[in-house]
Design a protein around this motif. Structure first.
Motif, PDB file in Angstrom:
ATOM      1  N   LEU A 250       0.833  -1.204   0.000  1.00 47.28           N
ATOM      2  CA  LEU A 250       0.000   0.000   0.000  1.00 47.28           C
ATOM      3  C   LEU A 250       0.873   1.261   0.000  1.00 47.28           C
ATOM      4  N   GLN A 251       1.900   1.275   0.817  1.00 46.78           N
ATOM      5  CA  GLN A 251       2.796   2.434   0.853  1.00 46.78           C
ATOM      6  C   GLN A 251       3.471   2.657  -0.498  1.00 46.78           C
ATOM      7  N   HIS A 252       3.862   1.573  -1.150  1.00 43.72           N
ATOM      8  CA  HIS A 252       4.488   1.694  -2.470  1.00 43.72           C
ATOM      9  C   HIS A 252       3.503   2.244  -3.494  1.00 43.72           C
ATOM     10  N   ALA A 253       2.277   1.765  -3.471  1.00 43.39           N
ATOM     11  CA  ALA A 253       1.263   2.256  -4.410  1.00 43.39           C
ATOM     12  C   ALA A 253       0.989   3.738  -4.174  1.00 43.39           C
ATOM     13  N   LEU A 254       0.897   4.133  -2.912  1.00 44.98           N
ATOM     14  CA  LEU A 254       0.635   5.537  -2.586  1.00 44.98           C
ATOM     15  C   LEU A 254       1.792   6.438  -3.010  1.00 44.98           C
ATOM     16  N   LYS A 255       3.026   6.019  -2.709  1.00 41.46           N
ATOM     17  CA  LYS A 255       4.195   6.825  -3.075  1.00 41.46           C
ATOM     18  C   LYS A 255       4.308   6.995  -4.585  1.00 41.46           C
ATOM     19  N   ALA A 256       3.918   5.957  -5.325  1.00 41.28           N
ATOM     20  CA  ALA A 256       4.013   6.004  -6.787  1.00 41.28           C
ATOM     21  C   ALA A 256       2.803   6.697  -7.411  1.00 41.28           C
ATOM     22  N   GLY A 257       1.813   7.072  -6.582  1.00 44.93           N
ATOM     23  CA  GLY A 257       0.649   7.792  -7.083  1.00 44.93           C
ATOM     24  C   GLY A 257      -0.383   6.921  -7.768  1.00 44.93           C
ATOM     25  N   HIS A 258      -0.444   5.636  -7.414  1.00 48.93           N
ATOM     26  CA  HIS A 258      -1.386   4.714  -8.044  1.00 48.93           C
ATOM     27  C   HIS A 258      -2.636   4.571  -7.166  1.00 48.93           C
ATOM     28  N   HIS A 259      -3.507   5.543  -7.304  1.00 55.69           N
ATOM     29  CA  HIS A 259      -4.719   5.646  -6.503  1.00 55.69           C
ATOM     30  C   HIS A 259      -5.581   4.390  -6.569  1.00 55.69           C
ATOM     31  N   THR A 260      -5.838   3.892  -7.766  1.00 55.69           N
ATOM     32  CA  THR A 260      -6.756   2.758  -7.916  1.00 55.69           C
ATOM     33  C   THR A 260      -6.197   1.503  -7.262  1.00 55.69           C
ATOM     34  N   ILE A 261      -4.894   1.304  -7.365  1.00 50.09           N
ATOM     35  CA  ILE A 261      -4.283   0.162  -6.701  1.00 50.09           C
ATOM     36  C   ILE A 261      -4.413   0.308  -5.186  1.00 50.09           C
ATOM     37  N   ALA A 262      -4.173   1.499  -4.688  1.00 55.02           N
ATOM     38  CA  ALA A 262      -4.287   1.747  -3.249  1.00 55.02           C
ATOM     39  C   ALA A 262      -5.703   1.446  -2.766  1.00 55.02           C
ATOM     40  N   VAL A 263      -6.712   1.906  -3.498  1.00 55.97           N
ATOM     41  CA  VAL A 263      -8.107   1.638  -3.135  1.00 55.97           C
ATOM     42  C   VAL A 263      -8.376   0.149  -3.153  1.00 55.97           C
ATOM     43  N   SER A 264      -7.877  -0.533  -4.177  1.00 63.11           N
ATOM     44  CA  SER A 264      -8.066  -1.990  -4.277  1.00 63.11           C
ATOM     45  C   SER A 264      -7.446  -2.721  -3.085  1.00 63.11           C
ATOM     46  N   LEU A 265      -6.250  -2.279  -2.672  1.00 62.93           N
ATOM     47  CA  LEU A 265      -5.579  -2.914  -1.533  1.00 62.93           C
ATOM     48  C   LEU A 265      -6.336  -2.648  -0.223  1.00 62.93           C
ATOM     49  N   VAL A 266      -6.814  -1.434  -0.050  1.00 59.01           N
ATOM     50  CA  VAL A 266      -7.548  -1.091   1.166  1.00 59.01           C
ATOM     51  C   VAL A 266      -8.861  -1.874   1.239  1.00 59.01           C
ATOM     52  N   ASN A 267      -9.486  -2.092   0.101  1.00 62.73           N
ATOM     53  CA  ASN A 267     -10.776  -2.800   0.054  1.00 62.73           C
ATOM     54  C   ASN A 267     -10.657  -4.307   0.136  1.00 62.73           C
ATOM     55  N   ARG A 268      -9.467  -4.851   0.157  1.00 60.46           N
ATOM     56  CA  ARG A 268      -9.292  -6.314   0.214  1.00 60.46           C
ATOM     57  C   ARG A 268      -9.748  -6.844   1.534  1.00 60.46           C
TER      58      ARG A 268
END
Length: 160
Positions: free
Chosen positions: A142-160
């Motif tokens: 999640l931290q990597h997705a956020l740092k790289a600016g990948h919003h949709t991936i971050a949302v997907s990870l949080v919703n798992r």
């Protein structure tokens, strides 16, 4: 090796095995990957830096969703292996922004989910759900997705 056996596909040369080079290419290399896989004894072989072929495939900038899916479908694939930096393939996929449900983002390109790479993150988590959390002292996917600016991936990870 005797005559007629072909080359040794597990031989390390200049830090790479053939499989590490092929998985970093686009999907036009899939037939050669299939041939290599038929002769390779260890799909989780590491190169210097401890990257496995799956690490290399998900972090590649190439359009290779079918190669990623093929590796993730391999029976002996170990999705929890960490490289020398402590990153799993999931972390690298999130960092690269390549894989998420519904669409696939690879740097500035978008690929339709029908290509199959869209589900890399989900496929990795289905095989090893514990990878969503990081080990102490190592950044989480999640931290990597956020740092790289990948919003949709971050949302997907949080919703798992």
């Amino acid at each position: 090796m005797t005559y007629g056996e072909g080359v040794d596909v597990s031989m390390l040369c200049n830090g790479f095995r053939p499989i590490h080079l092929i998985v970093s290419k686009d999907d036009s290399w899939l037939p050669l990957l299939e041939l290599i896989l038929s002769k390779l004894h260890n799909i989780n072989c590491k190169r210097p830096g401890r990257n496995t072929p799956l690490h290399d495939a998900v972090s590649s900038s190439a359009d290779n969703p079918l190669i990623c899916r093929r590796l993730l479908g391999y029976a002996d694939i170990d999705v929890s292996t960490q490289n020398a930096q402590g990153h799993s393939a999931l972390t690298l996929a999130c960092q690269a922004g390549k894989c998420l449900r519904g669409c696939c983002v690879s740097f500035t390109h978008r690929f339709p989910s029908s290509l199959g790479k869209a589900q890399c993150v989900d496929m990795i988590l289905d095989l090893a759900p514990w990878l969503i959390n990081s080990t102490p002292g190592v950044e989480s996917p999640l931290q990597h997705a956020l740092k790289a600016g990948h919003h949709t991936i971050a949302v997907s990870l949080v919703n798992r």
